[in-house]
Scaffold this motif. Structure first.
Motif, PDB file in Angstrom:
ATOM      1  N   ARG A  65       0.854  -1.204   0.000  1.00 28.61           N
ATOM      2  CA  ARG A  65       0.000   0.000   0.000  1.00 28.61           C
ATOM      3  C   ARG A  65       0.884   1.245   0.000  1.00 28.61           C
ATOM      4  O   ARG A  65       1.971   1.262   0.587  1.00 28.61           O
ATOM      5  CB  ARG A  65      -0.918   0.012   1.226  1.00 28.61           C
ATOM      6  N   ASP A  66       0.413   2.287  -0.655  1.00 28.39           N
ATOM      7  CA  ASP A  66       1.072   3.600  -0.628  1.00 28.39           C
ATOM      8  C   ASP A  66       2.382   3.651  -1.410  1.00 28.39           C
ATOM      9  O   ASP A  66       3.197   4.545  -1.180  1.00 28.39           O
ATOM     10  CB  ASP A  66       1.322   4.050   0.832  1.00 28.39           C
ATOM     11  N   ILE A  67       2.594   2.676  -2.322  1.00 27.28           N
ATOM     12  CA  ILE A  67       3.815   2.714  -3.129  1.00 27.28           C
ATOM     13  C   ILE A  67       3.503   2.155  -4.518  1.00 27.28           C
ATOM     14  O   ILE A  67       2.606   1.321  -4.670  1.00 27.28           O
ATOM     15  CB  ILE A  67       4.958   1.928  -2.435  1.00 27.28           C
ATOM     16  N   GLY A  77      -3.566  11.873   5.116  1.00 31.33           N
ATOM     17  CA  GLY A  77      -2.661  12.967   5.462  1.00 31.33           C
ATOM     18  C   GLY A  77      -1.246  12.466   5.714  1.00 31.33           C
ATOM     19  O   GLY A  77      -0.937  11.293   5.543  1.00 31.33           O
ATOM     20  N   ILE A  78      -0.382  13.397   6.146  1.00 32.23           N
ATOM     21  CA  ILE A  78       1.036  13.059   6.362  1.00 32.23           C
ATOM     22  C   ILE A  78       1.342  13.153   7.860  1.00 32.23           C
ATOM     23  O   ILE A  78       1.196  14.214   8.462  1.00 32.23           O
ATOM     24  CB  ILE A  78       1.955  14.000   5.563  1.00 32.23           C
ATOM     25  N   PRO A  79       1.750  12.046   8.473  1.00 31.18           N
ATOM     26  CA  PRO A  79       2.035  12.079   9.909  1.00 31.18           C
ATOM     27  C   PRO A  79       3.314  12.861  10.222  1.00 31.18           C
ATOM     28  O   PRO A  79       4.153  13.071   9.340  1.00 31.18           O
ATOM     29  CB  PRO A  79       2.207  10.595  10.270  1.00 31.18           C
ATOM     30  N   ALA A  88      10.288   7.637  19.712  1.00 31.24           N
ATOM     31  CA  ALA A  88      10.810   6.270  19.643  1.00 31.24           C
ATOM     32  C   ALA A  88      12.276   6.208  20.067  1.00 31.24           C
ATOM     33  O   ALA A  88      12.689   5.274  20.766  1.00 31.24           O
ATOM     34  CB  ALA A  88      10.639   5.719  18.229  1.00 31.24           C
ATOM     35  N   LEU A  89      13.050   7.210  19.671  1.00 34.09           N
ATOM     36  CA  LEU A  89      14.496   7.179  19.947  1.00 34.09           C
ATOM     37  C   LEU A  89      14.799   7.275  21.437  1.00 34.09           C
ATOM     38  O   LEU A  89      15.822   6.771  21.891  1.00 34.09           O
ATOM     39  CB  LEU A  89      15.215   8.293  19.179  1.00 34.09           C
ATOM     40  N   VAL A  90      13.905   7.908  22.200  1.00 34.77           N
ATOM     41  CA  VAL A  90      14.136   7.966  23.653  1.00 34.77           C
ATOM     42  C   VAL A  90      13.386   6.853  24.378  1.00 34.77           C
ATOM     43  O   VAL A  90      13.324   6.821  25.606  1.00 34.77           O
ATOM     44  CB  VAL A  90      13.765   9.352  24.244  1.00 34.77           C
ATOM     45  N   GLY A  91      12.810   5.932  23.581  1.00 31.37           N
ATOM     46  CA  GLY A  91      12.187   4.758  24.202  1.00 31.37           C
ATOM     47  C   GLY A  91      10.748   4.957  24.647  1.00 31.37           C
ATOM     48  O   GLY A  91      10.193   4.128  25.356  1.00 31.37           O
ATOM     49  N   LEU A  92      10.141   6.081  24.233  1.00 30.73           N
ATOM     50  CA  LEU A  92       8.730   6.292  24.575  1.00 30.73           C
ATOM     51  C   LEU A  92       7.853   5.482  23.630  1.00 30.73           C
ATOM     52  O   LEU A  92       8.124   5.435  22.430  1.00 30.73           O
ATOM     53  CB  LEU A  92       8.355   7.774  24.426  1.00 30.73           C
ATOM     54  N   PRO A  93       6.812   4.832  24.150  1.00 32.70           N
ATOM     55  CA  PRO A  93       5.918   4.127  23.237  1.00 32.70           C
ATOM     56  C   PRO A  93       5.189   5.135  22.351  1.00 32.70           C
ATOM     57  O   PRO A  93       4.841   6.231  22.797  1.00 32.70           O
ATOM     58  CB  PRO A  93       4.931   3.419  24.168  1.00 32.70           C
ATOM     59  N   VAL A  94       5.027   4.767  21.090  1.00 29.44           N
ATOM     60  CA  VAL A  94       4.324   5.642  20.151  1.00 29.44           C
ATOM     61  C   VAL A  94       2.890   5.150  20.040  1.00 29.44           C
ATOM     62  O   VAL A  94       2.646   3.977  19.798  1.00 29.44           O
ATOM     63  CB  VAL A  94       5.018   5.622  18.772  1.00 29.44           C
ATOM     64  N   ASP A  95       1.958   6.037  20.249  1.00 33.02           N
ATOM     65  CA  ASP A  95       0.540   5.684  20.189  1.00 33.02           C
ATOM     66  C   ASP A  95       0.152   5.428  18.735  1.00 33.02           C
ATOM     67  O   ASP A  95       0.267   6.313  17.876  1.00 33.02           O
ATOM     68  CB  ASP A  95      -0.273   6.854  20.767  1.00 33.02           C
ATOM     69  N   ALA A  96      -0.278   4.195  18.449  1.00 34.04           N
ATOM     70  CA  ALA A  96      -0.600   3.819  17.060  1.00 34.04           C
ATOM     71  C   ALA A  96      -1.743   4.649  16.487  1.00 34.04           C
ATOM     72  O   ALA A  96      -1.904   4.734  15.267  1.00 34.04           O
ATOM     73  CB  ALA A  96      -0.920   2.332  16.984  1.00 34.04           C
ATOM     74  N   SER A  97      -2.544   5.304  17.364  1.00 30.87           N
ATOM     75  CA  SER A  97      -3.636   6.143  16.848  1.00 30.87           C
ATOM     76  C   SER A  97      -3.095   7.415  16.191  1.00 30.87           C
ATOM     77  O   SER A  97      -3.825   8.131  15.521  1.00 30.87           O
ATOM     78  CB  SER A  97      -4.606   6.510  17.975  1.00 30.87           C
ATOM     79  N   GLN A  98      -1.791   7.683  16.372  1.00 28.77           N
ATOM     80  CA  GLN A  98      -1.178   8.865  15.738  1.00 28.77           C
ATOM     81  C   GLN A  98      -0.836   8.612  14.268  1.00 28.77           C
ATOM     82  O   GLN A  98      -0.405   9.533  13.570  1.00 28.77           O
ATOM     83  CB  GLN A  98       0.125   9.244  16.461  1.00 28.77           C
ATOM     84  N   VAL A  99      -0.965   7.372  13.812  1.00 27.56           N
ATOM     85  CA  VAL A  99      -0.551   7.052  12.437  1.00 27.56           C
ATOM     86  C   VAL A  99      -1.725   6.457  11.662  1.00 27.56           C
ATOM     87  O   VAL A  99      -2.638   5.870  12.254  1.00 27.56           O
ATOM     88  CB  VAL A  99       0.642   6.075  12.424  1.00 27.56           C
ATOM     89  N   PRO A 100      -1.713   6.609  10.318  1.00 28.14           N
ATOM     90  CA  PRO A 100      -2.825   6.094   9.513  1.00 28.14           C
ATOM     91  C   PRO A 100      -2.947   4.575   9.538  1.00 28.14           C
ATOM     92  O   PRO A 100      -4.035   4.034   9.407  1.00 28.14           O
ATOM     93  CB  PRO A 100      -2.489   6.578   8.101  1.00 28.14           C
ATOM     94  N   TYR A 101      -1.807   3.884   9.662  1.00 29.16           N
ATOM     95  CA  TYR A 101      -1.818   2.414   9.692  1.00 29.16           C
ATOM     96  C   TYR A 101      -0.494   1.929  10.269  1.00 29.16           C
ATOM     97  O   TYR A 101       0.464   2.709  10.395  1.00 29.16           O
ATOM     98  CB  TYR A 101      -2.054   1.827   8.295  1.00 29.16           C
ATOM     99  N   THR A 102      -0.447   0.653  10.617  1.00 30.47           N
ATOM    100  CA  THR A 102       0.768   0.061  11.169  1.00 30.47           C
ATOM    101  C   THR A 102       1.207  -1.123  10.300  1.00 30.47           C
ATOM    102  O   THR A 102       0.530  -1.485   9.330  1.00 30.47           O
ATOM    103  CB  THR A 102       0.533  -0.444  12.607  1.00 30.47           C
ATOM    104  N   LEU A 103       2.310  -1.743  10.690  1.00 32.16           N
ATOM    105  CA  LEU A 103       2.799  -2.916   9.961  1.00 32.16           C
ATOM    106  C   LEU A 103       1.810  -4.079  10.047  1.00 32.16           C
ATOM    107  O   LEU A 103       1.762  -4.917   9.140  1.00 32.16           O
ATOM    108  CB  LEU A 103       4.167  -3.349  10.495  1.00 32.16           C
ATOM    109  N   ALA A 104       1.023  -4.122  11.107  1.00 28.10           N
ATOM    110  CA  ALA A 104      -0.005  -5.172  11.230  1.00 28.10           C
ATOM    111  C   ALA A 104      -1.020  -5.048  10.083  1.00 28.10           C
ATOM    112  O   ALA A 104      -1.439  -6.057   9.500  1.00 28.10           O
ATOM    113  CB  ALA A 104      -0.709  -5.083  12.577  1.00 28.10           C
ATOM    114  N   TYR A 222       5.608   7.270   1.422  1.00 32.07           N
ATOM    115  CA  TYR A 222       6.870   6.935   2.100  1.00 32.07           C
ATOM    116  C   TYR A 222       6.794   7.367   3.563  1.00 32.07           C
ATOM    117  O   TYR A 222       7.139   6.600   4.472  1.00 32.07           O
ATOM    118  CB  TYR A 222       8.036   7.626   1.377  1.00 32.07           C
ATOM    119  N   ALA A 223       6.314   8.597   3.793  1.00 29.97           N
ATOM    120  CA  ALA A 223       6.212   9.112   5.166  1.00 29.97           C
ATOM    121  C   ALA A 223       5.239   8.273   6.000  1.00 29.97           C
ATOM    122  O   ALA A 223       5.498   7.978   7.177  1.00 29.97           O
ATOM    123  CB  ALA A 223       5.771  10.576   5.148  1.00 29.97           C
ATOM    124  N   ARG A 224       4.116   7.874   5.380  1.00 29.82           N
ATOM    125  CA  ARG A 224       3.144   7.056   6.125  1.00 29.82           C
ATOM    126  C   ARG A 224       3.714   5.674   6.446  1.00 29.82           C
ATOM    127  O   ARG A 224       3.485   5.140   7.535  1.00 29.82           O
ATOM    128  CB  ARG A 224       1.827   6.950   5.345  1.00 29.82           C
TER     129      ARG A 224
END
Length: 301
Positions: A65-67, A77-79, A88-104, A222-224
């Motif tokens: 998808r998206d390529i 939209g663009i996250p 992520a780099l400081v080890g904080l969990p990223v809330d999946a609701s902030q992104v249009p989709y995940t690897l799942a 790509y950004a998504r």
């Protein structure tokens, strides 16, 4: 290298329209190839696919998808990738609701493609982000995967060695969208990712970049996809439940996903085997094809 692809076929999968094509005997064991971040299916070179098909497999590659020619999720939209990466780099969990989709979701796309093709289970081979998607398939759809091959991929666990600065820069710098600029930039990118001198490959880079450009760029996609990787977090603990026979393939010169990341996957999947390709970076130059195709074919057998 071929300069033209067979015309893409299209399937409705997980509510999306995915572009794909196939090599080899339709009655042979199916083997699904999943490509990495922002990379079209043609990065699985036709000659690579044909060599794998000649080993007795029905080889299927597709645009995520998206390529490429698959559905673009522009309405999403663009996250804010920089913000997500900072968390992520400081080890904080990223809330999946902030992104249009995940690897799942992308794993479910691949299963939707198998459904559309009437395939109950397949050997699954993924490279880079595609390897992470393949891991997700093994976790989410264990009955649909015969064997798993994870190439130059990570478990996503925090604390693994980061990309080399020049490789991270390549990952995070937007590509130019004009033809000449894009082609020149891709030549630089591949030089960094291959992490070595490969004059034969460098001679093909402009033609490969031209094919990609002509099939169509999608910088927002790509950004998504990058946001999906970041928001999907770590699979390390879950990998203990992978049942599929697993092979991990990694280059010892990978500047983007250091080999320790592949070793981490192999360590956490029960019974996984690891094949290290000497001097290979984060790419599949033709000199690596024979050992990689041999390893995949032997593993699937």
């Amino acid at each position: 290298m071929h300069t033209d692809s067979p015309p893409a076929l299209f399937a409705t999968a997980n509510g999306l329209r995915l572009a794909y094509d196939c090599f080899g005997d339709t009655a042979a064991q199916p083997l699904l190839l999943i490509m990495g971040l922002g990379t079209q299916m043609i990065a699985w070179d036709e000659a690579f696919c044909e060599s794998l098909a000649a080993r007795g497999y029905r080889v299927i590659r597709f645009d995520n998808r998206d390529i490429g020619l698959s559905t673009r999720l522009d309405a999403a939209g663009i996250p804010d990738v920089a913000k997500l990466l900072g968390q992520a780099l400081v080890g904080l969990p990223v809330d999946a609701s902030q992104v249009p989709y995940t690897l799942a979701d992308m794993a479910d796309d691949a299963i939707g493609l198998l459904d559309a093709l009437g395939i109950d289970s397949a050997h699954i081979v993924g490279a880079s982000m595609g390897g992470a998607i393949a891991q997700e398939i093994a976790l989410r759809h264990p009955k649909r995967i015969r064997t798993l091959v994870s190439i130059m991929a990570t478990s996503g666990a925090h604390g693994l060695p980061p990309p080399k600065p020049e490789a991270l820069q390549v990952l995070l710098t937007p590509a130019p969208t004009d033809r000449a600029g894009y082609i020149a930039r891709q030549q630089q990118v591949m030089k960094v990712l291959r992490a070595g001198a490969y004059p034969d490959e460098e001679a093909l880079d402009a033609a490969r970049a031209t094919r990609t450009y002509e099939r169509g760029l999608n910088p927002a996609g790509y950004a998504r996809q990058l946001a999906a990787i970041i928001a999907s977090g770590s699979r390390r603990e879950r990998l203990a439940s992978v049942q599929a026979p697993t092979l991990v393939i990694h280059g010892d010169a990978d500047p983007l996903v250091p080999i320790e990341c592949g070793q981490d996957v192999a360590r956490h999947v029960p019974g996984a085997r690891m094949v290290t390709i000497k001097d290979m970076g984060h790419a599949l130059p033709r000199v690596t094809w024979t050992p990689i195709i041999d390893a995949i074919a032997r593993h699937a057998a």
